[in-house]
Design an enzyme around this catalytic site. Structure first.
Site, PDB file in Angstrom:
ATOM      1  CG  ASP A  92      -0.252   0.043   2.520  1.00 37.78           C
ATOM      2  OD1 ASP A  92      -0.915  -0.162   3.548  1.00 37.78           O
ATOM      3  OD2 ASP A  92       0.961   0.285   2.544  1.00 37.78           O
ATOM      4  CB  SER A  93       0.252   4.656  -1.054  1.00 40.27           C
ATOM      5  OG  SER A  93      -0.719   5.191  -0.135  1.00 40.27           O
ATOM      6  N   GLY A  95      -0.488   6.019   2.761  1.00 40.93           N
ATOM      7  CA  GLY A  95      -1.411   7.140   2.978  1.00 40.93           C
ATOM      8  C   GLY A  95      -2.470   6.853   4.024  1.00 40.93           C
ATOM      9  CG  PHE A  96      -5.876   3.536   5.392  1.00 44.76           C
ATOM     10  CD1 PHE A  96      -5.691   2.560   6.376  1.00 44.76           C
ATOM     11  CD2 PHE A  96      -7.136   4.089   5.242  1.00 44.76           C
ATOM     12  CE1 PHE A  96      -6.742   2.141   7.187  1.00 44.76           C
ATOM     13  CE2 PHE A  96      -8.201   3.675   6.047  1.00 44.76           C
ATOM     14  CZ  PHE A  96      -8.002   2.703   7.012  1.00 44.76           C
ATOM     15  CG  ASP A 146      -5.301   6.870  -1.552  1.00 44.02           C
ATOM     16  OD1 ASP A 146      -6.397   6.315  -1.677  1.00 44.02           O
ATOM     17  OD2 ASP A 146      -4.450   6.504  -0.715  1.00 44.02           O
ATOM     18  N   GLY A 216     -11.601   4.322   0.131  1.00 41.26           N
ATOM     19  CA  GLY A 216     -12.548   5.144   0.891  1.00 41.26           C
ATOM     20  C   GLY A 216     -13.679   4.365   1.527  1.00 41.26           C
ATOM     21  CG  ASP A 266      -6.014  -5.273   2.146  1.00 41.76           C
ATOM     22  OD1 ASP A 266      -6.527  -4.415   1.399  1.00 41.76           O
ATOM     23  OD2 ASP A 266      -5.717  -5.060   3.350  1.00 41.76           O
ATOM     24  CB  CYS A 304     -10.957 -26.688   8.040  1.00 43.89           C
ATOM     25  SG  CYS A 304      -9.512 -25.614   7.893  1.00 43.89           S
ATOM     26  CB  CYS A 306      -5.923 -25.455   8.660  1.00 47.40           C
ATOM     27  SG  CYS A 306      -6.672 -25.419  10.287  1.00 47.40           S
ATOM     28  CB  CYS A 309      -9.392 -28.324  11.150  1.00 45.53           C
ATOM     29  SG  CYS A 309     -10.050 -26.685  11.460  1.00 45.53           S
ATOM     30  CG  HIS A 335      -9.301 -22.385  11.304  1.00 41.94           C
ATOM     31  ND1 HIS A 335      -9.814 -23.469  10.614  1.00 41.94           N
ATOM     32  CD2 HIS A 335     -10.335 -21.525  11.475  1.00 41.94           C
ATOM     33  CE1 HIS A 335     -11.113 -23.275  10.388  1.00 41.94           C
ATOM     34  NE2 HIS A 335     -11.461 -22.100  10.893  1.00 41.94           N
TER      35      HIS A 335
HETATM   36  C1  LIG Z   1      -9.729  -1.394   6.902  1.00 42.21           C
HETATM   37  N1  LIG Z   1     -10.350  -0.476   5.987  1.00 42.21           N
HETATM   38  C2  LIG Z   1      -9.653   0.158   5.019  1.00 42.21           C
HETATM   39  N2  LIG Z   1     -10.173   1.072   4.200  1.00 42.21           N
HETATM   40  C3  LIG Z   1      -9.173   1.517   3.408  1.00 42.21           C
HETATM   41  C4  LIG Z   1      -9.138   2.510   2.427  1.00 42.21           C
HETATM   42  C5  LIG Z   1      -7.919   2.778   1.790  1.00 42.21           C
HETATM   43  C6  LIG Z   1      -7.871   3.886   0.759  1.00 42.21           C
HETATM   44  N3  LIG Z   1      -6.694   4.196   0.242  1.00 42.21           N
HETATM   45  O1  LIG Z   1      -8.908   4.478   0.435  1.00 42.21           O
HETATM   46  C7  LIG Z   1      -6.766   2.087   2.126  1.00 42.21           C
HETATM   47  C8  LIG Z   1      -6.797   1.095   3.113  1.00 42.21           C
HETATM   48  C9  LIG Z   1      -8.009   0.827   3.753  1.00 42.21           C
HETATM   49  N4  LIG Z   1      -8.339  -0.030   4.776  1.00 42.21           N
HETATM   50 ZN   LIG Z   2      -8.964 -25.268  10.055  1.00 44.19          ZN
END
Ligand SMILES: CNc1nc2cc(C(N)=O)ccc2[nH]1
Ligand SMILES: [Zn+2]
Length: 372
Positions: A92-93, A95-96, A146, A216, A266, A304, A306, A309, A335
């Site tokens: 990821d960048s 930013g969050f 972002d 968002g 993710d 399952c 794993c 289990c 698990h």
């Molecule tokens: C856990 N919720 C979540 N919403 C997100 C939005 C962004 C995003 N860049 O809008 C990034 C990571 C994020 N993680």
């Molecule tokens: Zn399992």
């Protein structure tokens, strides 16, 4: 060097299944990415993460830039070598997380000045610096820098934030440069306002990316509002490119997102919940801390494969959780990640067979409410 490409294999309603090909391996979609925040999926060896069926994992720029730093990881051969994960990595960048974790933040058109939550050191994240960090890490899929507006936010605030993120998307694209085999994904913003989502999608298409994220969301808006946006937002993005919903989610969030055309997700939930004893099963959530499991000889989920289990009883999992033994986090995380990957495999198979509606029906019928 082979290139980055995406092939759709089948659709069923708005649900899609396909394959993202990268020089480091293929990613079967719809795909779930386990989160490897500080160059590790907590409580898991990389080979265990691969054994669950994960084709790709997520790394966090914010954490790695602070510790051990992107420059040190680069000197040591890059993130794949550093953490012994040779399959694709999406980063990821930053930013969050800078907005949710860092102290003393100062936002401007340039970027975000902040203090490390670890040692208070001063840092600056800009689109250019974020691209540089993600390149030093060697990630295969890079996210634009972002801003994800925190709720509550007025439509004017969301609009202004989205437009700045679109300017940052252009700067990210310009700074990313020409990197065959690597991808840069743009991130759609615009909150829950359809016109703003459309404006964002239009701007991202103009700039042009190898993939597109719906950002968002999963910021406290609730599932109904999130699905409301997903009823139209993914369709605004290029059909022939991967669509990535960031930060999602619970199993029913994931099934609903795939039903609305999402290809990648993710979330920290399966790994974080594993450590807190919340276990996902085909019949719903099991809270292994509950005393009623103390004498239960049954496996957690007989369907399952794993290690938890296959080789242990609920009584044992209850015991090691209560005793906070290290094996507890290992088994319960494995698990939950296995459950998520089995859910993704089930959806990929159902979409390919044209039986996704039946899959959704069975998924919801099987899940009792509350603990089982
Ligand atoms: C856990 N919720 C979540 N919403 C997100 C939005 C962004 C995003 N860049 O809008 C990034 C990571 C994020 N993680
Ligand atoms: Zn399992």
């Amino acid at each position: 060097m082979s290139k980055f490409s995406f092939e759709l294999a089948a659709t069923d309603g708005k649900a899609r299944t396909g394959l993202i090909s990268t020089p480091r391996g293929d990613i079967r979609t719809p795909a779930f990415m386990p989160v490897g925040t500080a160059a590790t999926v907590k409580a898991m060896l990389p080979e265990s993460v691969a054994a669950t069926g994960a084709d790709i994992l997520l790394g966090n720029t914010y954490h790695l830039m602070l510790r051990p730093t992107a420059e040190r990881i680069d000197r040591l051969g890059g993130l794949h070598k550093f953490m012994n994960w040779q399959k694709p990595i999406l980063t990821d960048s930053g930013g969050f997380q800078v907005m949710s974790l860092a102290g003393l933040r100062k936002m401007s058109e340039e970027g975000v000045k902040f203090s490390s939550h670890i040692d208070g050191s001063k840092h600056m994240l800009t689109p250019e610096r974020s691209m540089e960090i993600q390149k030093l890490l060697g990630s295969d899929i890079v996210m634009c820098f972002d801003e994800c507006p925190a709720l509550p936010a007025s439509e004017e605030e969301v609009a202004a934030s989205m437009r700045m993120s679109m300017r940052w998307a252009q700067r990210s694209r310009d700074a990313f440069g020409d990197r065959p085999g690597h991808a840069l994904f743009g991130i759609q913003q615009g909150g829950v306002t359809q016109e703003l989502r459309a404006e964002s999608a239009e701007k991202l298409r103009e700039i042009g990316f190898e993939g597109y994220a719906v950002g968002g969301l999963a910021v406290g808006e609730g599932q109904e509002a999130m699905f409301g946006v997903l009823d139209y937002a993914p369709d605004m993005l290029p059909e022939d490119k991967p669509r990535y919903l960031m930060g999602v989610g619970k199993p029913d969030d994931i099934v609903g997102a795939v039903a609305r055309g999402i290809d990648m997700m993710d979330c920290v939930l399966p790994s974080r919940s594993g450590r807190t004893g919340q276990l996902f099963t085909r019949k719903g959530v099991v809270n292994i801390k509950n005393a009623r499991h103390a004498d239960d000889p049954r496996p957690l989920d007989e369907a399952c494969s794993c290690p938890a289990c296959r080789n242990y009883s609920r009584a044992y999992l209850h015991h090691v959780f209560r005793a906070q033994e290290m094996i507890s986090g290992m088994l319960l995380t494995w698990h939950n990640l296995q459950y998520y990957q089995d859910l993704m495999q089930g959806m990929r198979d159902a979409i390919a067979a044209g039986t996704f509606a039946e899959f959704q029906k069975t998924f919801h019928e099987e899940r009792a409410n509350g603990d089982i």
